[in-house]
Design an enzyme around this catalytic site. Structure first.
Site, mmCIF file in Angstrom:
data_model
loop_
_atom_site.group_PDB
_atom_site.id
_atom_site.type_symbol
_atom_site.label_atom_id
_atom_site.label_comp_id
_atom_site.label_asym_id
_atom_site.label_seq_id
_atom_site.Cartn_x
_atom_site.Cartn_y
_atom_site.Cartn_z
ATOM 1 N N GLY A 93 -72.328 -19.986 -72.409
ATOM 2 C CA GLY A 93 -71.967 -19.766 -73.744
ATOM 3 C C GLY A 93 -72.295 -18.208 -74.044
ATOM 4 N N HIS A 100 -79.964 -10.616 -75.260
ATOM 5 C CA HIS A 100 -80.459 -10.793 -76.473
ATOM 6 C C HIS A 100 -81.172 -12.403 -76.747
ATOM 7 C CE1 HIS A 100 -76.083 -12.175 -76.263
ATOM 8 N NE2 HIS A 100 -76.720 -13.218 -77.112
HETATM 9 P P1 AMP Z 1 -74.274 -15.236 -77.279
HETATM 10 O O1 AMP Z 1 -73.139 -16.174 -77.289
HETATM 11 O O2 AMP Z 1 -75.454 -15.887 -76.622
HETATM 12 O O3 AMP Z 1 -73.948 -14.173 -76.322
HETATM 13 O O4 AMP Z 1 -74.546 -14.587 -78.603
HETATM 14 C C1 AMP Z 1 -73.984 -13.728 -79.358
HETATM 15 C C2 AMP Z 1 -74.218 -13.742 -80.743
HETATM 16 O O5 AMP Z 1 -73.969 -12.500 -81.386
HETATM 17 C C3 AMP Z 1 -73.471 -14.806 -81.366
HETATM 18 O O6 AMP Z 1 -74.347 -15.798 -82.047
HETATM 19 C C4 AMP Z 1 -72.711 -14.010 -82.506
HETATM 20 O O7 AMP Z 1 -72.887 -14.804 -83.845
HETATM 21 C C5 AMP Z 1 -73.558 -12.743 -82.770
HETATM 22 N N1 AMP Z 1 -72.960 -11.619 -83.058
HETATM 23 C C6 AMP Z 1 -71.971 -11.254 -82.746
HETATM 24 N N2 AMP Z 1 -71.445 -10.117 -83.265
HETATM 25 C C7 AMP Z 1 -72.464 -9.805 -84.189
HETATM 26 C C8 AMP Z 1 -72.852 -8.675 -85.131
HETATM 27 N N3 AMP Z 1 -72.223 -7.741 -85.275
HETATM 28 N N4 AMP Z 1 -74.095 -8.723 -85.918
HETATM 29 C C9 AMP Z 1 -74.990 -9.807 -85.668
HETATM 30 N N5 AMP Z 1 -74.704 -10.810 -84.789
HETATM 31 C C10 AMP Z 1 -73.346 -10.853 -84.034
#
Ligand code: AMP
Ligand code: ZN
Length: 114
Positions: A93, A100
Site C-alpha cells: 500500500g 514515512h
Molecule cells: P502510504 O500509502 O503508506 O504511501 O502513505 C501515504 C500517506 O500520505 C497517505 O496516508 C496519504 O493520506 C498521505 N498524504 C498524501 N498526500 C499528503 C499531503 N499532501 N499531506 C499529508 N499527507 C498526505
C-alpha cells in the site's frame, strides 16, 4: 528530488500541518487520517523506502524512530499505545515513495491489520 511530494513538504513548497521538526526529521498530520492521531514522520533526506533508509546506514532510521516516539509522546498516545507503520512497496500500500512512518493512535487498533 524535485518531483517528490514529501520533498516538497520539506522544502515548504507544499503546505502541511507540521507537529514536530528537528534538523533531520519532519512530522506532519496525514491529510486523510485513519485514527485520531495520524502523523507521518519522514527523514528530510530523500530515501524511497524503509529498506533504502536502513541501507543508507547513516543513523537516519534511528532518528525517524526517535521522532516517531517524540510525536507519540506529544500527541498523548505513548502511554496507551500506538502503532508505527512503514508501508514498504506497492503490495503493502505504499503510494508515496519518500519513506514515512505512520504514527497511529488514539483509538483501539486491531490486529491483524487489513
Ligand atoms: P502510504 O500509502 O503508506 O504511501 O502513505 C501515504 C500517506 O500520505 C497517505 O496516508 C496519504 O493520506 C498521505 N498524504 C498524501 N498526500 C499528503 C499531503 N499532501 N499531506 C499529508 N499527507 C498526505
Ligand atoms: Zn522525497
Amino acid at each position: 528530488m524535485t518531483d517528490c511530494l514529501f520533498c516538497k513538504i520539506v522544502a515548504k513548497e507544499i503546505p502541511a500541518e507540521v507537529v514536530y521538526e528537528n534538523d533531520r526529521a519532519l512530522a506532519f498530520r496525514d491529510i486523510n487520517p485513519q485514527a485520531p492521531t495520524h502523523v507521518l514522520v519522514i527523514p528530510k533526506e530523500h530515501h524511497a523506502t524503509a529498506a533504502a533508509l536502513a541501507e543508507a546506514d547513516s543513523g537516519l532510521a534511528d532518528e525517524v524512530l526517535k521522532a516517531a516516539h517524540a510525536v507519540a509522546e506529544q500527541e498523548g498516545v505513548a502511554e496507551g499505545g500506538y502503532r508505527i507503520v512503514f508501508n514498504t512497496g506497492p503490495g503493502a500500500g505504499q503510494t508515496v515513495f519518500h519513506v514515512h512512518a505512520h504514527v497511529l493512535g488514539g483509538r483501539d487498533l486491531t490486529w491483524p491489520p487489513g
